[in-house]
Scaffold this motif. Structure first.
Motif, PDB file in Angstrom:
ATOM      1  N   THR A  31       0.863  -1.197   0.000  1.00 47.08           N
ATOM      2  CA  THR A  31       0.000   0.000   0.000  1.00 47.08           C
ATOM      3  C   THR A  31       0.892   1.237   0.000  1.00 47.08           C
ATOM      4  OG1 THR A  31      -0.108   0.299   2.394  1.00 47.08           O
ATOM      5  CG2 THR A  31      -1.746  -1.183   1.428  1.00 47.08           C
ATOM      6  N   GLN A  32       0.256   2.380  -0.194  1.00 45.14           N
ATOM      7  CA  GLN A  32       1.018   3.624  -0.180  1.00 45.14           C
ATOM      8  C   GLN A  32       0.501   4.569   0.895  1.00 45.14           C
ATOM      9  OE1 GLN A  32       0.517   4.647  -4.397  1.00 45.14           O
ATOM     10  NE2 GLN A  32       2.746   4.697  -4.460  1.00 45.14           N
ATOM     11  N   VAL A  33       1.411   5.373   1.406  1.00 50.28           N
ATOM     12  CA  VAL A  33       1.041   6.474   2.303  1.00 50.28           C
ATOM     13  C   VAL A  33       1.159   7.752   1.489  1.00 50.28           C
ATOM     14  CG1 VAL A  33       1.745   7.824   4.311  1.00 50.28           C
ATOM     15  CG2 VAL A  33       1.890   5.338   4.391  1.00 50.28           C
ATOM     16  N   GLY A  80      -6.458  -4.038   3.260  1.00 55.33           N
ATOM     17  CA  GLY A  80      -5.293  -3.448   3.918  1.00 55.33           C
ATOM     18  C   GLY A  80      -5.594  -2.969   5.317  1.00 55.33           C
ATOM     19  N   GLU A  81      -6.898  -2.713   5.595  1.00 59.00           N
ATOM     20  CA  GLU A  81      -7.240  -2.188   6.923  1.00 59.00           C
ATOM     21  C   GLU A  81      -7.334  -3.353   7.905  1.00 59.00           C
ATOM     22  OE1 GLU A  81      -6.776  -0.107   9.262  1.00 59.00           O
ATOM     23  OE2 GLU A  81      -7.281   1.447   7.812  1.00 59.00           O
ATOM     24  N   VAL A  82      -7.183  -3.051   9.190  1.00 59.69           N
ATOM     25  CA  VAL A  82      -7.190  -4.113  10.210  1.00 59.69           C
ATOM     26  C   VAL A  82      -8.311  -3.871  11.210  1.00 59.69           C
ATOM     27  CG1 VAL A  82      -4.717  -4.532  10.000  1.00 59.69           C
ATOM     28  CG2 VAL A  82      -5.540  -2.900  11.715  1.00 59.69           C
ATOM     29  N   LEU A  93      -9.598  10.025   9.443  1.00 58.52           N
ATOM     30  CA  LEU A  93     -10.895  10.384   8.873  1.00 58.52           C
ATOM     31  C   LEU A  93     -11.478   9.103   8.308  1.00 58.52           C
ATOM     32  CD1 LEU A  93     -12.021  13.550   7.050  1.00 58.52           C
ATOM     33  CD2 LEU A  93     -12.850  11.323   6.324  1.00 58.52           C
ATOM     34  N   VAL A  94     -12.558   8.662   8.919  1.00 59.30           N
ATOM     35  CA  VAL A  94     -13.190   7.413   8.525  1.00 59.30           C
ATOM     36  C   VAL A  94     -14.598   7.731   8.068  1.00 59.30           C
ATOM     37  CG1 VAL A  94     -14.106   5.246   9.419  1.00 59.30           C
ATOM     38  CG2 VAL A  94     -11.828   6.004  10.093  1.00 59.30           C
ATOM     39  N   CYS A 102      -4.157   1.471   4.562  1.00 55.56           N
ATOM     40  CA  CYS A 102      -4.219   1.153   5.992  1.00 55.56           C
ATOM     41  C   CYS A 102      -3.930   2.422   6.778  1.00 55.56           C
ATOM     42  CB  CYS A 102      -3.193   0.088   6.342  1.00 55.56           C
ATOM     43  SG  CYS A 102      -3.227  -0.343   8.086  1.00 55.56           S
ATOM     44  N   GLN A 103      -4.891   2.837   7.601  1.00 56.61           N
ATOM     45  CA  GLN A 103      -4.639   4.040   8.386  1.00 56.61           C
ATOM     46  C   GLN A 103      -4.382   3.715   9.856  1.00 56.61           C
ATOM     47  OE1 GLN A 103      -8.326   6.246   7.453  1.00 56.61           O
ATOM     48  NE2 GLN A 103      -8.640   6.294   9.657  1.00 56.61           N
TER      49      GLN A 103
END
Ligand code: COA
Length: 397
Positions: free
Chosen positions: A131-133, A181-183, A239-240, A393-394
């Motif tokens: 993933t990228q930031v 990618g999120e957990v 921010l979700v 993934c944040q």
């Protein structure tokens, strides 16, 4: 004195915190040592000792990561990786990484992941960038949401303490499977973040929580009064948004915070629709773009059959000499060992780059990380592996 290795015990916790802080250039306060304890499982920390002193650490979290299609995989999230400056480049990370990966395999977690402090460390250990930031900046004095996207009044409110915790937990439970990618995050994890954010950080204020029925945002402010021309810096920590209404309403609120000049963030995904909502799309500037999560596929069959694929196809992939047939599509997938001629030849790290669907096989091929049987195989691979929305993934771990 010879270096010894062992798994951590409860009594090591304070010394682990001391060594971790030293490795990254800060010192834990006694409150921070205590606050961090509930979200860490000491039995997942591998340590190296010189005499009684901890000289290297590799820790891990037990998490579940979302894969394309919304499925989840148990995942060992590596963390707290450091070697003392006095013992660096003597192979300690290499030894502890092997112990930690063995533990992940023993626990039956099909994938290991991590976020890296530097880009040159982890490919050698079988991790590939997935993933990228993106760092972003918006000067809110120059832009607003287009009128047609502005929400009704009263859809966003401030929340604090236990109200914030409840809201964030509820929204997160609906959100984290929507993007690969999120957990997942435990209640303890959300509490840890809330408590950590209750204190100022450097020149930034303690944090503020904004709640929408289907989302939330968290930010800190750094005051900049500039002799009568206020232009505070606002840092968005999270921010979700589960719906496009929540996304627009939260950004509308952030863009409307008086006295603020520039709004920065490190978590706006590369495919975020925000530019389309603004009166000037160029106002959302990308200030940095770099590797996000790194993925190490431990169990190829479990990982590749858990995700969904862009189109129905069958691809045979040679990974470090083992051949795997992945037969899948938008509705399901299976993966098993085969002997047939491969469409793609690659290694474990690059397979990690492909797992979450955010990296083009053709880009890996151009970067000499993957060979394709022919151009057609590469074209099929792009259509097969890529996913939308782009994985992201944040959660920092
Ligand atoms: C990164 C770190 C843990 C490496 O620990 P170490 O015990 O020195 O690592 P090792 O001796 O096992 O090195 C293994 C290999 O990785 C290489 N390597 C280690 N750190 C590297 C880095 N930062 N950049 C590039 N290569 C690196 C070594 O040169 C060695 O290569 P070789 O096998 O070809 O000789 C250590 O430098 C450190 O604590 N850095 C500060 C904290 C940090 O950034 N931690 C990582 C958080 S994600």
């Amino acid at each position: 004195m010879p270096i010894t290795f062992r798994t951590a015990e409860e009594s090591d916790w304070a010394a682990i915190c001391y060594a971790d802080g030293r490795g990254f250039g800060f010192a834990y306060t006694p409150e921070q040592v205590e606050r961090a304890r509930p979200i860490h499982d000491v039995s997942r920390f591998e340590l190296a000792f010189d005499g009684k002193e901890i000289v290297a650490i590799v820790g891990a979290y037990s998490l579940n990561v979302t894969v394309p299609g919304g499925g989840q995989l148990p995942m060992g999230g590596l963390t707290w990786v450091s070697t003392a400056a006095t013992h660096r480049r003597q192979g300690l990370l290499t030894r502890l990484m092997a112990r930690s990966i063995d533990d992940i395999d023993r626990r039956g977690e099909p994938v290991a992941m991590l976020g890296a402090s530097e880009g040159g460390i982890y490919e050698r250990f079988g991790f590939g960038v997935a993933t990228q930031v993106r760092g972003t900046a918006i000067d809110r004095r120059l832009v607003q949401l287009r009128p047609e996207f502005q929400p009704r009044r009263g859809t966003v409110r401030f929340v604090n303490g236990d109200d914030a915790l409840r809201h964030v937990g509820e929204v997160w439970s609906r959100f984290h499977r929507l993007r690969a990618g999120e957990v997942d995050r435990s209640d303890a994890w959300h509490r840890f973040l809330l408590e950590q954010r209750a204190s100022p950080q450097g020149t930034m204020s303690s944090s503020f929580y904004l709640a929408h029925r289907d989302g939330f945002a968290v930010y800190r402010i750094e005051e900049q009064w500039n002799e009568g021309r206020p232009a505070h810096n606002l840092r968005v920590l999270e921010l979700v948004a589960i719906t496009s209404d929540a996304h627009a309403a939260l950004w509308h609120t952030l863009l409307g915070i008086d006295l603020v000049g520039v709004i920065t963030s490190r978590l706006v995904p590369i495919d975020d629709p925000l530019p389309y909502l603004l009166t000037d799309p160029r106002a959302l500037q990308t200030t940095a773009l770099y590797d996000g999560v790194w993925v190490n596929v431990r169990d190829v069959a479990a990982c590749m059959s858990a995700r969904r694929y862009g189109v129905a196809d069958r691809m045979v992939v040679d990974v470090d000499g083992e051949r795997w047939a992945i037969e899948g599509g938008p509705d399901g997938a299976a993966c098993r060992r085969v002997r047939t001629r491969p469409d793609l030849v690659t290694d474990r790290a690059s397979l990690g780059s492909l797992l979450l669907g955010g990296v083009r096989p053709s880009a890996l091929a151009a970067g000499r990380r993957l060979d394709a049987r022919n151009r057609d195989a590469l074209r099929r691979a792009d259509a097969f592996f890529l996913t939308s929305p782009v994985p992201h993934c944040q959660t920092m771990y």
